[in-house]
Design a protein around this motif. Structure first.
Motif, PDB file in Angstrom:
ATOM      1  N   GLY A 146       0.949  -1.133   0.082  1.00  0.00           N
ATOM      2  CA  GLY A 146       0.230   0.023   0.079  1.00  0.00           C
ATOM      3  C   GLY A 146       0.771   1.476   0.094  1.00  0.00           C
ATOM      4  O   GLY A 146       0.346   2.179  -0.691  1.00  0.00           O
ATOM      5  N   LEU A 147       1.768   1.290   0.783  1.00  0.00           N
ATOM      6  CA  LEU A 147       2.825   2.623   0.721  1.00  0.00           C
ATOM      7  C   LEU A 147       3.648   2.517  -0.362  1.00  0.00           C
ATOM      8  O   LEU A 147       3.686   3.812  -0.890  1.00  0.00           O
ATOM      9  N   SER A 148       3.678   1.598  -1.380  1.00  0.00           N
ATOM     10  CA  SER A 148       4.539   1.790  -2.586  1.00  0.00           C
ATOM     11  C   SER A 148       3.463   2.277  -3.556  1.00  0.00           C
ATOM     12  O   SER A 148       3.914   3.069  -4.392  1.00  0.00           O
ATOM     13  N   ASP A 149       2.100   1.620  -3.559  1.00  0.00           N
ATOM     14  CA  ASP A 149       1.073   2.054  -4.440  1.00  0.00           C
ATOM     15  C   ASP A 149       0.965   3.862  -3.990  1.00  0.00           C
ATOM     16  O   ASP A 149       0.578   4.668  -5.163  1.00  0.00           O
ATOM     17  N   LEU A 150       1.120   4.188  -2.955  1.00  0.00           N
ATOM     18  CA  LEU A 150       0.861   5.728  -2.169  1.00  0.00           C
ATOM     19  C   LEU A 150       1.964   6.411  -2.846  1.00  0.00           C
ATOM     20  O   LEU A 150       1.553   7.353  -3.367  1.00  0.00           O
ATOM     21  N   SER A 151       3.354   5.937  -2.685  1.00  0.00           N
ATOM     22  CA  SER A 151       4.215   6.797  -3.477  1.00  0.00           C
ATOM     23  C   SER A 151       4.033   6.926  -4.775  1.00  0.00           C
ATOM     24  O   SER A 151       4.340   8.115  -5.123  1.00  0.00           O
ATOM     25  N   ASP A 152       3.810   5.975  -5.440  1.00  0.00           N
ATOM     26  CA  ASP A 152       3.501   6.092  -7.030  1.00  0.00           C
ATOM     27  C   ASP A 152       2.358   7.013  -7.494  1.00  0.00           C
ATOM     28  O   ASP A 152       2.672   7.688  -8.200  1.00  0.00           O
ATOM     29  N   LEU A 153       1.477   7.108  -6.649  1.00  0.00           N
ATOM     30  CA  LEU A 153       0.115   8.169  -6.666  1.00  0.00           C
ATOM     31  C   LEU A 153       0.711   9.611  -6.599  1.00  0.00           C
ATOM     32  O   LEU A 153       0.246  10.383  -7.026  1.00  0.00           O
ATOM     33  N   LEU A 154       1.293   9.634  -5.417  1.00  0.00           N
ATOM     34  CA  LEU A 154       1.815  11.024  -4.932  1.00  0.00           C
ATOM     35  C   LEU A 154       2.878  11.416  -6.072  1.00  0.00           C
ATOM     36  O   LEU A 154       2.840  12.737  -6.257  1.00  0.00           O
ATOM     37  N   GLY A 155       3.639  10.535  -6.742  1.00  0.00           N
ATOM     38  CA  GLY A 155       4.616  10.986  -7.759  1.00  0.00           C
ATOM     39  C   GLY A 155       3.844  11.491  -9.039  1.00  0.00           C
ATOM     40  O   GLY A 155       3.977  12.460  -9.772  1.00  0.00           O
ATOM     41  N   GLU A 156       2.614  10.640  -9.367  1.00  0.00           N
ATOM     42  CA  GLU A 156       1.694  11.121 -10.489  1.00  0.00           C
ATOM     43  C   GLU A 156       0.973  12.346  -9.917  1.00  0.00           C
ATOM     44  O   GLU A 156       0.822  13.232 -11.090  1.00  0.00           O
ATOM     45  N   LEU A 157       0.616  12.593  -8.818  1.00  0.00           N
ATOM     46  CA  LEU A 157      -0.212  13.850  -8.572  1.00  0.00           C
ATOM     47  C   LEU A 157       0.767  15.019  -8.608  1.00  0.00           C
ATOM     48  O   LEU A 157       0.461  16.144  -9.142  1.00  0.00           O
ATOM     49  N   LYS A 158       2.121  14.523  -8.360  1.00  0.00           N
ATOM     50  CA  LYS A 158       3.119  15.783  -8.404  1.00  0.00           C
ATOM     51  C   LYS A 158       3.292  16.307  -9.906  1.00  0.00           C
ATOM     52  O   LYS A 158       3.396  17.458 -10.275  1.00  0.00           O
ATOM     53  N   ASN A 159       3.376  15.088 -10.815  1.00  0.00           N
ATOM     54  CA  ASN A 159       3.511  15.553 -12.342  1.00  0.00           C
ATOM     55  C   ASN A 159       2.292  16.269 -12.745  1.00  0.00           C
ATOM     56  O   ASN A 159       2.400  17.104 -13.646  1.00  0.00           O
ATOM     57  N   MET A 160       1.328  15.865 -12.320  1.00  0.00           N
ATOM     58  CA  MET A 160      -0.061  16.352 -12.759  1.00  0.00           C
ATOM     59  C   MET A 160      -0.223  17.924 -12.508  1.00  0.00           C
ATOM     60  O   MET A 160      -0.596  18.623 -13.091  1.00  0.00           O
ATOM     61  N   ALA A 161       0.396  18.110 -11.021  1.00  0.00           N
ATOM     62  CA  ALA A 161       0.359  19.492 -10.597  1.00  0.00           C
ATOM     63  C   ALA A 161       1.263  20.378 -11.296  1.00  0.00           C
ATOM     64  O   ALA A 161       0.801  21.492 -11.790  1.00  0.00           O
ATOM     65  N   VAL A 162       2.448  20.015 -11.774  1.00  0.00           N
ATOM     66  CA  VAL A 162       3.135  20.515 -12.540  1.00  0.00           C
ATOM     67  C   VAL A 162       2.573  20.937 -14.092  1.00  0.00           C
ATOM     68  O   VAL A 162       2.818  21.782 -14.586  1.00  0.00           O
ATOM     69  N   ASP A 163       1.758  19.998 -14.554  1.00  0.00           N
ATOM     70  CA  ASP A 163       1.447  19.937 -15.864  1.00  0.00           C
ATOM     71  C   ASP A 163       0.151  21.394 -15.897  1.00  0.00           C
ATOM     72  O   ASP A 163       0.059  22.002 -16.767  1.00  0.00           O
ATOM     73  N   MET A 164      -0.538  21.062 -14.800  1.00  0.00           N
ATOM     74  CA  MET A 164      -1.651  22.129 -14.579  1.00  0.00           C
ATOM     75  C   MET A 164      -0.886  23.679 -14.546  1.00  0.00           C
ATOM     76  O   MET A 164      -1.406  24.318 -15.157  1.00  0.00           O
ATOM     77  N   GLY A 165       0.150  23.611 -13.540  1.00  0.00           N
ATOM     78  CA  GLY A 165       0.700  25.057 -13.656  1.00  0.00           C
ATOM     79  C   GLY A 165       1.201  25.399 -14.929  1.00  0.00           C
ATOM     80  O   GLY A 165       1.098  26.667 -15.263  1.00  0.00           O
ATOM     81  N   THR A 166       1.806  24.525 -15.591  1.00  0.00           N
ATOM     82  CA  THR A 166       2.295  24.666 -16.992  1.00  0.00           C
ATOM     83  C   THR A 166       1.369  25.140 -17.899  1.00  0.00           C
ATOM     84  O   THR A 166       1.305  26.235 -18.836  1.00  0.00           O
ATOM     85  N   GLU A 167       0.151  24.527 -17.868  1.00  0.00           N
ATOM     86  CA  GLU A 167      -0.896  24.902 -18.996  1.00  0.00           C
ATOM     87  C   GLU A 167      -1.620  26.233 -18.689  1.00  0.00           C
ATOM     88  O   GLU A 167      -1.899  26.896 -19.313  1.00  0.00           O
ATOM     89  N   ILE A 168      -1.792  26.313 -17.005  1.00  0.00           N
ATOM     90  CA  ILE A 168      -2.303  27.962 -16.817  1.00  0.00           C
ATOM     91  C   ILE A 168      -1.505  28.677 -17.198  1.00  0.00           C
ATOM     92  O   ILE A 168      -2.149  29.922 -17.549  1.00  0.00           O
TER      93      ILE A 168
END
Length: 255
Positions: A199-221
């Motif tokens: 579960g912690l491994s999956d959570l770490s992967d999800l947090l990495g995805e969320l970080k990349n998505m947040a960067v993409d949102m900032g770039t697009e905005i």
């Protein structure tokens, strides 16, 4: 107390205490232990010293299961956040395309206005001076940033892949296999630890995805803000030229 102890003596001649009564006492003891687990006390140091090894093992398994539930709860929250972030990215993508289409319309208006200005400039009679509109700047259309092309067409599958909606299925986990009924406390603790690690491994992967998505949102905005500023400048230029053309047309009508 002495009477109770003597009643549990197998060599006692008292026949009032039977197996059912002993079973009730054992069950009551288990319920009391579980109540202590839920209150997160497990007893103080003195009480823990009085507990049996089996009770301590049960307490350890219980706390490990509670930790597993907490990790799974965090994982569920992260998955919900990823779903919301994905919908936000989709809306931002559609909004960016709408801004680009609007700016292309402004370029079309510029072309039509230029033809109208030439027609207005040729009118007025033989002795009239040729009228030329004043332009402060040229209308250049939407800004093409690095990595963005107006001819880019991405199909549905590629879009979902880019947004992280398509996830490869993971291999079957051993933590999903139920333990045998004969499993001891050590095996249960090992199973719970494996679930927590997964579960912690999956959570770490999800947090990495969320970080990349947040960067993409900032770039697009940021890109859209820059595009809106440029669109506003072009629209202001078109408004200025339209006012000039209207003034020229009114002068011609008065002649």
């Amino acid at each position: 107390m002495a009477a109770k102890i003597s009643s549990l003596n197998p060599f006692d001649d008292d026949t009032d205490t039977d197996d059912d009564e002993v079973e009730k006492r054992v069950t009551s003891s288990s319920l009391n232990a579980k109540s202590r687990y839920k209150n997160d006390s497990g007893g103080g140091n003195v009480e823990k010293e009085n507990q049996t090894v089996q009770e301590l093992e049960s307490y350890a398994v219980y706390k490990s299961q509670e930790t597993t539930k907490t990790v799974q709860g965090c994982l569920k929250v992260a998955q919900e956040i990823r779903s919301d972030a994905t919908r936000t990215l989709v809306m931002l993508n559609e909004q960016g395309e709408q801004i680009t289409r609007t700016h292309h319309k402004a370029v079309d208006i510029d072309h039509d206005l230029s033809r109208g200005e030439k027609l207005l400039g040729s009118l007025g009679g033989i002795f009239s001076r040729t009228w030329k509109p004043k332009k402060t700047r040229s209308v250049t259309g939407p800004v093409i940033t690095k990595g963005d092309s107006p001819n880019r067409r991405v199909n549905y599958f590629e879009t979902r892949e880019k947004l992280g909606l398509n996830h490869l299925p993971k291999p079957q986990s051993r933590t999903n296999e139920p333990l045998p009924e004969s499993a001891d406390a050590y095996q249960k603790l090992e199973m719970e630890t494996a679930k927590q690690d997964e579960g912690l491994s999956d959570l770490s992967d999800l947090l990495g995805e969320l970080k990349n998505m947040a960067v993409d949102m900032g770039t697009e905005i940021e890109r859209q803000n820059h595009g809106l500023d440029h669109l506003q400048e072009d629209v202001e230029e078109l408004n200025y030229r339209v006012k000039q053309s209207n003034q020229r047309a009114r002068r011609l009508l008065r002649k």
